[in-house]
Design a protein around this motif. Structure first.
Motif, PDB file in Angstrom:
ATOM      1  N   GLU A  67       0.746  -1.601   0.411  1.00  0.00           N
ATOM      2  CA  GLU A  67      -0.030   0.151   0.261  1.00  0.00           C
ATOM      3  C   GLU A  67       1.161   0.937   0.030  1.00  0.00           C
ATOM      4  N   GLY A  68       1.771   1.303   1.053  1.00  0.00           N
ATOM      5  CA  GLY A  68       3.036   1.976   0.479  1.00  0.00           C
ATOM      6  C   GLY A  68       3.670   2.242  -0.407  1.00  0.00           C
ATOM      7  N   THR A  69       3.871   1.935  -2.049  1.00  0.00           N
ATOM      8  CA  THR A  69       4.389   1.970  -2.883  1.00  0.00           C
ATOM      9  C   THR A  69       3.637   1.926  -4.316  1.00  0.00           C
ATOM     10  N   ILE A  70       1.632   1.508  -3.833  1.00  0.00           N
ATOM     11  CA  ILE A  70       1.237   1.511  -5.263  1.00  0.00           C
ATOM     12  C   ILE A  70       1.411   2.272  -5.994  1.00  0.00           C
ATOM     13  N   PRO A  71       1.126   2.960  -7.281  1.00  0.00           N
ATOM     14  CA  PRO A  71       0.885   3.960  -7.555  1.00  0.00           C
ATOM     15  C   PRO A  71      -0.163   4.526  -7.396  1.00  0.00           C
ATOM     16  N   SER A  72      -1.254   5.559  -7.916  1.00  0.00           N
ATOM     17  CA  SER A  72      -2.602   6.292  -7.079  1.00  0.00           C
ATOM     18  C   SER A  72      -3.247   6.017  -8.044  1.00  0.00           C
ATOM     19  N   GLY A 140      -4.550 -14.966 -17.579  1.00  0.00           N
ATOM     20  CA  GLY A 140      -3.646 -13.285 -18.597  1.00  0.00           C
ATOM     21  C   GLY A 140      -3.216 -12.459 -17.175  1.00  0.00           C
ATOM     22  N   ILE A 141      -2.751 -12.746 -15.474  1.00  0.00           N
ATOM     23  CA  ILE A 141      -2.886 -12.132 -14.777  1.00  0.00           C
ATOM     24  C   ILE A 141      -1.049 -12.007 -14.652  1.00  0.00           C
ATOM     25  N   ARG A 142      -0.251 -10.839 -14.941  1.00  0.00           N
ATOM     26  CA  ARG A 142       1.462 -10.938 -15.162  1.00  0.00           C
ATOM     27  C   ARG A 142       2.020 -11.557 -14.167  1.00  0.00           C
ATOM     28  N   HIS A 143       1.702 -11.464 -12.991  1.00  0.00           N
ATOM     29  CA  HIS A 143       2.538 -11.729 -11.891  1.00  0.00           C
ATOM     30  C   HIS A 143       2.140 -12.428 -10.521  1.00  0.00           C
ATOM     31  N   PHE A 144       3.089 -12.955 -10.192  1.00  0.00           N
ATOM     32  CA  PHE A 144       2.413 -14.134  -9.849  1.00  0.00           C
ATOM     33  C   PHE A 144       3.575 -14.592  -7.892  1.00  0.00           C
ATOM     34  N   TRP A 145       3.981 -14.566  -6.737  1.00  0.00           N
ATOM     35  CA  TRP A 145       4.546 -14.066  -6.428  1.00  0.00           C
ATOM     36  C   TRP A 145       4.107 -15.897  -5.026  1.00  0.00           C
ATOM     37  N   ARG A 146       5.428 -16.307  -4.515  1.00  0.00           N
ATOM     38  CA  ARG A 146       4.543 -17.314  -3.320  1.00  0.00           C
ATOM     39  C   ARG A 146       5.674 -17.443  -1.933  1.00  0.00           C
ATOM     40  N   ILE A 147       4.588 -17.216  -0.976  1.00  0.00           N
ATOM     41  CA  ILE A 147       5.858 -16.309   0.221  1.00  0.00           C
ATOM     42  C   ILE A 147       5.716 -18.114   0.510  1.00  0.00           C
ATOM     43  N   GLU A 148       6.604 -18.212   0.781  1.00  0.00           N
ATOM     44  CA  GLU A 148       6.782 -20.236   1.461  1.00  0.00           C
ATOM     45  C   GLU A 148       8.164 -19.698   3.712  1.00  0.00           C
ATOM     46  N   ASP A 149       7.887 -20.493   4.098  1.00  0.00           N
ATOM     47  CA  ASP A 149       7.905 -20.089   5.573  1.00  0.00           C
ATOM     48  C   ASP A 149       9.332 -21.311   5.965  1.00  0.00           C
ATOM     49  N   GLU A 150      10.753 -20.584   5.818  1.00  0.00           N
ATOM     50  CA  GLU A 150      11.970 -21.631   5.522  1.00  0.00           C
ATOM     51  C   GLU A 150      12.518 -21.184   6.886  1.00  0.00           C
ATOM     52  N   SER A 151      12.137 -21.728   7.916  1.00  0.00           N
ATOM     53  CA  SER A 151      12.297 -21.687   9.563  1.00  0.00           C
ATOM     54  C   SER A 151      11.798 -20.263   9.589  1.00  0.00           C
ATOM     55  N   LEU A 180      11.853  -4.494  -7.217  1.00  0.00           N
ATOM     56  CA  LEU A 180      11.159  -4.759  -8.233  1.00  0.00           C
ATOM     57  C   LEU A 180      11.074  -3.473  -9.144  1.00  0.00           C
ATOM     58  N   PRO A 181      11.011  -3.577 -10.438  1.00  0.00           N
ATOM     59  CA  PRO A 181      10.692  -2.797 -11.219  1.00  0.00           C
ATOM     60  C   PRO A 181       8.796  -3.436 -11.478  1.00  0.00           C
ATOM     61  N   VAL A 182       8.674  -4.102 -11.343  1.00  0.00           N
ATOM     62  CA  VAL A 182       7.268  -4.665 -12.157  1.00  0.00           C
ATOM     63  C   VAL A 182       6.676  -5.432 -11.172  1.00  0.00           C
ATOM     64  N   PRO A 183       5.321  -5.150 -11.262  1.00  0.00           N
ATOM     65  CA  PRO A 183       4.128  -4.360 -11.569  1.00  0.00           C
ATOM     66  C   PRO A 183       4.166  -3.369 -11.879  1.00  0.00           C
ATOM     67  N   PHE A 184       5.189  -2.464 -10.211  1.00  0.00           N
ATOM     68  CA  PHE A 184       5.445  -1.414  -9.925  1.00  0.00           C
ATOM     69  C   PHE A 184       6.474  -0.789  -9.356  1.00  0.00           C
ATOM     70  N   LYS A 185       7.013   0.023  -8.916  1.00  0.00           N
ATOM     71  CA  LYS A 185       8.343   0.273  -8.710  1.00  0.00           C
ATOM     72  C   LYS A 185       8.107  -0.529  -6.912  1.00  0.00           C
ATOM     73  N   ILE A 186       8.697  -1.349  -6.545  1.00  0.00           N
ATOM     74  CA  ILE A 186       8.485  -2.500  -5.129  1.00  0.00           C
ATOM     75  C   ILE A 186       9.797  -2.324  -4.136  1.00  0.00           C
ATOM     76  N   SER A 187       9.608  -1.895  -3.158  1.00  0.00           N
ATOM     77  CA  SER A 187      10.356  -1.953  -2.186  1.00  0.00           C
ATOM     78  C   SER A 187      10.315  -2.294  -1.368  1.00  0.00           C
ATOM     79  N   VAL A 188      10.874  -4.006  -0.292  1.00  0.00           N
ATOM     80  CA  VAL A 188      10.132  -4.513   0.621  1.00  0.00           C
ATOM     81  C   VAL A 188      11.406  -5.258   1.238  1.00  0.00           C
ATOM     82  N   ASP A 189      11.294  -4.937   2.701  1.00  0.00           N
ATOM     83  CA  ASP A 189      12.706  -5.821   3.360  1.00  0.00           C
ATOM     84  C   ASP A 189      11.836  -6.796   3.823  1.00  0.00           C
ATOM     85  N   VAL A 190      11.852  -7.957   2.407  1.00  0.00           N
ATOM     86  CA  VAL A 190      11.886  -9.717   3.210  1.00  0.00           C
ATOM     87  C   VAL A 190      11.666 -10.222   4.750  1.00  0.00           C
TER      88      VAL A 190
END
Length: 195
Positions: A67-72, A140-151, A180-190
């Protein structure tokens, strides 16, 4: 004296027509129906097992970070459905859509969604890893993320749609930072998603 358990299903659980459930039927469920119901190829899937705190925390923190990075004019939602076709309406954990917030929205359409995220849990791992990505790619959804729990630490697996094969291709695994630059500029501390 022991009480007999009722095996009768509530009337609303029976398909409304011979051909089975359709995506629009989810909007007609009664208020006492479980909150998280997906429709996958005409079959209702109930997400009723208790979620771990880790799963909930990652969803909430990722939603806030996006929410802090999405375009208007865009919106980020947690646990909203996407009507992929007449017989499939899955509920990803997080969606980023190129449409403004609408308070009465109950679903998104694939052409509105730029990113879907599934946070894998024990109850949903097969659907999140194998089944739902195919549905999202086919829609046709362009971007997919899968988040896994690694310990206890999150690992974000990122994918982008290959237009030629109509399938996702892996673009990275992110354990510390996600820039990442897509689908919009994203910067997250994982790492902060689960702290």
């Amino acid at each position: 004296m022991e009480r007999a358990l009722s095996t009768a299903l509530p009337a609303w659980m029976y398909p409304p027509r011979e051909s089975g459930w359709e995506a629009d039927d989810l909007d007609l469920l009664p208020p006492d129906a479980p909150r998280h119901i997906e429709l996958l190829d005409g079959a209702l899937v109930f997400n009723m097992s208790p979620q771990r705190s880790w799963h909930d925390r990652v969803i909430r923190r990722l939603t806030a970070a996006l929410e802090g990075t999405i375009p208007s004019g865009w919106t980020v939602e947690a646990q909203m459905t996407i009507k992929l076709n007449r017989r499939s309406r899955p509920e990803p954990d997080v969606i980023a859509a190129s449409v403004p917030y609408t308070p009465d929205r109950t679903r998104f359409l694939p052409e509105e969604v730029a990113l879907v995220v599934e946070v894998v849990s024990a109850e949903s791992e097969d659907r999140d890893r194998r089944y739902k990505p195919v549905l999202y790619a086919d829609a046709g959804i362009r971007h997919f993320w899968r988040i896994e729990d690694e310990s206890g630490s999150p690992a974000v697996h990122t994918y982008e749609l290959d237009d030629t094969t109509r399938a996702y291709v892996a673009t990275g695994v992110h354990r510390e930072r996600l820039d990442l630059p897509v689908p919009f500029k994203i910067s997250v501390d994982v790492a902060d998603l689960a702290r």
